[in-house]
Design an enzyme around this catalytic site. Structure first.
Site, PDB file in Angstrom:
ATOM      1  N   ILE A 155       0.834  -1.215   0.000  1.00 28.66           N
ATOM      2  CA  ILE A 155       0.000   0.000   0.000  1.00 28.66           C
ATOM      3  C   ILE A 155       0.867   1.262   0.000  1.00 28.66           C
ATOM      4  O   ILE A 155       0.608   2.203  -0.754  1.00 28.66           O
ATOM      5  CB  ILE A 155      -0.966  -0.004   1.207  1.00 28.66           C
ATOM      6  CG1 ILE A 155      -1.936  -1.192   1.083  1.00 28.66           C
ATOM      7  CG2 ILE A 155      -1.733   1.307   1.302  1.00 28.66           C
ATOM      8  CD1 ILE A 155      -2.804  -1.440   2.306  1.00 28.66           C
ATOM      9  N   ASP A 174      11.229   2.752   6.160  1.00 30.89           N
ATOM     10  CA  ASP A 174      10.751   1.377   6.315  1.00 30.89           C
ATOM     11  C   ASP A 174      11.898   0.597   6.932  1.00 30.89           C
ATOM     12  O   ASP A 174      13.075   0.908   6.689  1.00 30.89           O
ATOM     13  CB  ASP A 174      10.363   0.776   4.943  1.00 30.89           C
ATOM     14  CG  ASP A 174       9.501  -0.488   5.084  1.00 30.89           C
ATOM     15  OD1 ASP A 174       9.929  -1.436   5.764  1.00 30.89           O
ATOM     16  OD2 ASP A 174       8.411  -0.510   4.505  1.00 30.89           O
ATOM     17  N   PRO A 205       1.957  -2.184   9.328  1.00 22.31           N
ATOM     18  CA  PRO A 205       1.053  -2.985  10.161  1.00 22.31           C
ATOM     19  C   PRO A 205       1.253  -2.603  11.630  1.00 22.31           C
ATOM     20  O   PRO A 205       2.336  -2.138  12.002  1.00 22.31           O
ATOM     21  CB  PRO A 205       1.515  -4.416   9.899  1.00 22.31           C
ATOM     22  CG  PRO A 205       2.920  -4.296   9.441  1.00 22.31           C
ATOM     23  CD  PRO A 205       3.097  -2.951   8.817  1.00 22.31           C
ATOM     24  N   ASN A 210       5.546  -0.506  17.091  1.00 21.58           N
ATOM     25  CA  ASN A 210       5.224   0.773  16.435  1.00 21.58           C
ATOM     26  C   ASN A 210       3.908   1.391  16.914  1.00 21.58           C
ATOM     27  O   ASN A 210       3.444   2.363  16.346  1.00 21.58           O
ATOM     28  CB  ASN A 210       5.251   0.632  14.906  1.00 21.58           C
ATOM     29  CG  ASN A 210       4.227  -0.356  14.400  1.00 21.58           C
ATOM     30  OD1 ASN A 210       3.140  -0.465  14.945  1.00 21.58           O
ATOM     31  ND2 ASN A 210       4.565  -1.081  13.342  1.00 21.58           N
ATOM     32  N   ALA A 232      -3.758   3.342   8.178  1.00 25.30           N
ATOM     33  CA  ALA A 232      -3.186   2.035   8.556  1.00 25.30           C
ATOM     34  C   ALA A 232      -3.970   1.445   9.734  1.00 25.30           C
ATOM     35  O   ALA A 232      -4.950   0.732   9.520  1.00 25.30           O
ATOM     36  CB  ALA A 232      -1.707   2.176   8.853  1.00 25.30           C
ATOM     37  N   ARG A 233      -3.582   1.750  10.944  1.00 27.77           N
ATOM     38  CA  ARG A 233      -4.323   1.291  12.122  1.00 27.77           C
ATOM     39  C   ARG A 233      -4.354   2.416  13.155  1.00 27.77           C
ATOM     40  O   ARG A 233      -3.373   3.141  13.329  1.00 27.77           O
ATOM     41  CB  ARG A 233      -3.660   0.057  12.747  1.00 27.77           C
ATOM     42  CG  ARG A 233      -3.917  -1.239  11.977  1.00 27.77           C
ATOM     43  CD  ARG A 233      -5.373  -1.705  12.062  1.00 27.77           C
ATOM     44  NE  ARG A 233      -5.646  -2.934  11.342  1.00 27.77           N
ATOM     45  CZ  ARG A 233      -6.093  -3.014  10.091  1.00 27.77           C
ATOM     46  NH1 ARG A 233      -6.329  -1.909   9.398  1.00 27.77           N
ATOM     47  NH2 ARG A 233      -6.340  -4.176   9.527  1.00 27.77           N
ATOM     48  N   ASP A 257      -8.655   7.650   8.691  1.00 26.64           N
ATOM     49  CA  ASP A 257      -9.640   6.619   8.334  1.00 26.64           C
ATOM     50  C   ASP A 257      -9.768   5.597   9.458  1.00 26.64           C
ATOM     51  O   ASP A 257     -10.715   4.823   9.501  1.00 26.64           O
ATOM     52  CB  ASP A 257      -9.230   5.903   7.042  1.00 26.64           C
ATOM     53  CG  ASP A 257     -10.315   4.931   6.577  1.00 26.64           C
ATOM     54  OD1 ASP A 257     -11.496   5.341   6.553  1.00 26.64           O
ATOM     55  OD2 ASP A 257      -9.990   3.773   6.257  1.00 26.64           O
ATOM     56  N   GLU A 262     -11.447   2.735  17.989  1.00 19.72           N
ATOM     57  CA  GLU A 262     -12.590   2.576  17.083  1.00 19.72           C
ATOM     58  C   GLU A 262     -13.420   1.324  17.372  1.00 19.72           C
ATOM     59  O   GLU A 262     -14.501   1.157  16.820  1.00 19.72           O
ATOM     60  CB  GLU A 262     -12.125   2.570  15.617  1.00 19.72           C
ATOM     61  CG  GLU A 262     -11.352   1.335  15.224  1.00 19.72           C
ATOM     62  CD  GLU A 262     -10.854   1.384  13.768  1.00 19.72           C
ATOM     63  OE1 GLU A 262     -10.748   2.476  13.187  1.00 19.72           O
ATOM     64  OE2 GLU A 262     -10.574   0.298  13.233  1.00 19.72           O
ATOM     65  N   HIS A 294     -13.300   3.953   8.686  1.00 21.27           N
ATOM     66  CA  HIS A 294     -12.461   2.788   8.315  1.00 21.27           C
ATOM     67  C   HIS A 294     -12.989   2.180   7.000  1.00 21.27           C
ATOM     68  O   HIS A 294     -13.428   1.022   6.963  1.00 21.27           O
ATOM     69  CB  HIS A 294     -12.448   1.745   9.437  1.00 21.27           C
ATOM     70  CG  HIS A 294     -11.285   0.790   9.327  1.00 21.27           C
ATOM     71  ND1 HIS A 294     -10.607   0.302  10.394  1.00 21.27           N
ATOM     72  CD2 HIS A 294     -10.689   0.234   8.235  1.00 21.27           C
ATOM     73  CE1 HIS A 294      -9.655  -0.514  10.000  1.00 21.27           C
ATOM     74  NE2 HIS A 294      -9.681  -0.573   8.668  1.00 21.27           N
TER      75      HIS A 294
HETATM   76  P1  NAD Z   1       2.781  -4.772   3.625  1.00 19.62           P
HETATM   77  O1  NAD Z   1       3.117  -5.903   4.518  1.00 19.62           O
HETATM   78  O2  NAD Z   1       2.819  -4.966   2.152  1.00 19.62           O
HETATM   79  O3  NAD Z   1       3.719  -3.531   3.965  1.00 19.62           O
HETATM   80  C1  NAD Z   1       3.996  -3.101   5.267  1.00 19.62           C
HETATM   81  C2  NAD Z   1       5.367  -2.457   5.260  1.00 19.62           C
HETATM   82  O4  NAD Z   1       5.587  -1.901   6.551  1.00 19.62           O
HETATM   83  C3  NAD Z   1       6.511  -3.435   4.963  1.00 19.62           C
HETATM   84  O5  NAD Z   1       7.326  -2.913   3.933  1.00 19.62           O
HETATM   85  C4  NAD Z   1       7.256  -3.525   6.302  1.00 19.62           C
HETATM   86  O6  NAD Z   1       8.655  -3.710   6.128  1.00 19.62           O
HETATM   87  C5  NAD Z   1       6.944  -2.172   6.892  1.00 19.62           C
HETATM   88  N1  NAD Z   1       7.062  -2.083   8.349  1.00 19.62           N
HETATM   89  C6  NAD Z   1       6.599  -2.951   9.265  1.00 19.62           C
HETATM   90  N2  NAD Z   1       6.838  -2.466  10.510  1.00 19.62           N
HETATM   91  C7  NAD Z   1       7.467  -1.290  10.346  1.00 19.62           C
HETATM   92  C8  NAD Z   1       7.969  -0.309  11.242  1.00 19.62           C
HETATM   93  N3  NAD Z   1       7.867  -0.466  12.583  1.00 19.62           N
HETATM   94  N4  NAD Z   1       8.558   0.792  10.733  1.00 19.62           N
HETATM   95  C9  NAD Z   1       8.663   0.954   9.388  1.00 19.62           C
HETATM   96  N5  NAD Z   1       8.214   0.070   8.498  1.00 19.62           N
HETATM   97  C10 NAD Z   1       7.617  -1.035   8.972  1.00 19.62           C
HETATM   98  O7  NAD Z   1       1.321  -4.281   4.108  1.00 19.62           O
HETATM   99  P2  NAD Z   1       0.276  -3.426   3.255  1.00 19.62           P
HETATM  100  O8  NAD Z   1      -0.574  -4.342   2.428  1.00 19.62           O
HETATM  101  O9  NAD Z   1       0.989  -2.315   2.593  1.00 19.62           O
HETATM  102  O10 NAD Z   1      -0.679  -2.885   4.426  1.00 19.62           O
HETATM  103  C11 NAD Z   1      -0.205  -1.972   5.395  1.00 19.62           C
HETATM  104  C12 NAD Z   1      -1.263  -1.789   6.475  1.00 19.62           C
HETATM  105  O11 NAD Z   1      -2.371  -1.056   5.954  1.00 19.62           O
HETATM  106  C13 NAD Z   1      -1.928  -3.106   6.973  1.00 19.62           C
HETATM  107  O12 NAD Z   1      -1.149  -3.781   7.913  1.00 19.62           O
HETATM  108  C14 NAD Z   1      -3.220  -2.583   7.562  1.00 19.62           C
HETATM  109  O13 NAD Z   1      -3.001  -2.275   8.928  1.00 19.62           O
HETATM  110  C15 NAD Z   1      -3.496  -1.294   6.792  1.00 19.62           C
HETATM  111  N6  NAD Z   1      -4.729  -1.405   5.967  1.00 19.62           N
HETATM  112  C16 NAD Z   1      -5.747  -0.531   6.187  1.00 19.62           C
HETATM  113  C17 NAD Z   1      -6.927  -0.618   5.426  1.00 19.62           C
HETATM  114  C18 NAD Z   1      -8.089   0.352   5.605  1.00 19.62           C
HETATM  115  O14 NAD Z   1      -9.202   0.066   5.104  1.00 19.62           O
HETATM  116  N7  NAD Z   1      -7.907   1.492   6.229  1.00 19.62           N
HETATM  117  C19 NAD Z   1      -7.040  -1.609   4.464  1.00 19.62           C
HETATM  118  C20 NAD Z   1      -5.950  -2.483   4.258  1.00 19.62           C
HETATM  119  C21 NAD Z   1      -4.803  -2.384   5.021  1.00 19.62           C
END
Ligand code: NAD
Length: 329
Positions: A155, A174, A205, A210, A232-233, A257, A262, A294
């Site tokens: 994302i 990252d 995530p 974090n 994200a969260r 979002d 929540e 969300h």
């Molecule tokens: P992904 O696993 O492809 O990418 C996550 C990235 O974060 C990775 O590159 C990882 O190395 C990096 N990372 C992990 N911990 C870290 C830290 N402490 N510091 C820096 N980088 C760190 O995941 P994604 O598919 O890109 O999704 C990311 C997040 O988006 C999901 O975990 C979820 O929480 C959130 N999300 C939200 C919605 C929504 O509707 N709002 C929908 C889907 C996902």
């Protein structure tokens, strides 16, 4: 194969029907969330699908295993509430849907960014009230600012590409540098991203490390007038610290979002009710904050993929004992 799907929304039903037919399986659906009460509905099924991945799920591993059910999928990318070791101890195999549509969330993050930078909610309410003054409506242009992306996975990288198309400078942090990000962004330390960004967008995530990555201490390192976008969260942001920084003007605006607390709000229609959480009320009442329910994932492409890929996960568990998306390996 017989699967029961929990927390099914009306707009998902058409896809369960479509893929039940396409894959030749039987699907039962319920709008109820899976918990220790509703788990009994799973009796007689081979596998379970859930939209939520909240901590309550950790109490159903034992009853599921007693029913002889060991295949479980969430229809989401995130699974931060799940205690993987506990599930494994009951022999439950779990999968997620990691890439149902990175663009859905990326485009929403950019939409929140544009809406905060151009003060769209304020513009709308002015025009609705027949107030055509432009005082205090001056915005900022994406092509003149630096965007800080935290997390450059599926994302985050997609979000960076969309911002790049608007002409923004992109820097990122990252823990793992994505080779596909070369030519799109420049990696920096977390403190450099905090210090140099005009807008920070979170795409990591949620983990215990974090949690509250955005708090009073990290906000103090940011530029005055920074914008914070969180798709994200909710747990990534200390919401009280963010509220205080929005009130003081240190943070110019926020697009959220997801919200730290929540759990008591999500997917509920609380129209006309008074929400107990005073931090939520404060944030929702600030003119420089946009809160959405969300919903970043919620596109036609994404929802269809969530149902399709989660179904494929369960079929693969049955046929091959695992799936590429297994998180309990
Ligand atoms: P992904 O696993 O492809 O990418 C996550 C990235 O974060 C990775 O590159 C990882 O190395 C990096 N990372 C992990 N911990 C870290 C830290 N402490 N510091 C820096 N980088 C760190 O995941 P994604 O598919 O890109 O999704 C990311 C997040 O988006 C999901 O975990 C979820 O929480 C959130 N999300 C939200 C919605 C929504 O509707 N709002 C929908 C889907 C996902």
């Amino acid at each position: 194969m017989k699967i029961i799907a929990y927390s099914v929304r009306k707009d998902e039903l058409q896809y369960f029907e479509k893929f039940a037919e396409q894959f030749g399986i039987e699907y039962a659906t319920t709008s109820k969330d899976l918990n220790t009460e509703t788990v009994k509905l799973a009796e007689g099924f081979d596998a379970v699908s859930s939209y939520t991945s909240s901590e309550e799920l950790n109490d159903v591993w034992e009853p599921l295993s007693k029913m002889g059910i060991s295949y479980f999928t969430v229809r989401t990318a995130g699974y931060d509430g799940i205690d993987i070791e506990k599930a494994k101890s009951f022999g439950i195999k779990i999968s997620n849907v990691p890439q149902y549509s990175p663009s859905a969330i990326a485009e929403f993050a950019v939409a929140l960014s544009l809406a905060t930078l151009r003060k769209i909610p304020l513009c709308l309410s002015r025009a609705k009230n027949q107030n055509f003054s432009v005082n205090n409506l001056m915005g900022r242009e994406l092509n003149t600012i630096t965007i800080g992306i935290i997390g450059t996975g599926h994302i985050g990288l997609t979000t960076a590409k969309v911002f790049k198309a608007f002409g923004a400078k992109i820097i990122a942090y990252d823990t793992f540098e994505n080779p596909q990000a070369q030519n799109i962004l420049e990696y920096k330390s977390l403190d450099e991203v905090f210090a140099e960004s005009d807008l920070i967008s979170l795409h990591i995530p949620l983990t215990s490390e974090n949690r509250h990555i955005i708090n009073a201490e990290s906000i103090a390192k940011m530029k005055d007038g920074v914008v914070v976008i969180n798709t994200a969260r909710g747990g990534h942001v200390n919401s009280e610290d963010l509220r205080d920084a929005l009130v003081s003007g240190k943070v110019a605006a926020a697009g959220l979002d997801v919200f730290e607390h929540e759990k008591s709000l999500i997917r509920k229609d609380l129209s006309g009710k008074i929400i107990e959480d005073s931090v939520y009320r404060d944030l929702a009442n600030l003119p420089n904050v946009i809160i959405t329910p969300h919903v970043a994932f919620n596109t036609d492409v994404a929802v269809q993929n969530m149902v399709k890929m989660s179904t494929e996960n369960l079929i693969s568990f049955k046929n091959a004992g695992t799936t590429d998306n297994e998180i309990t390996k």
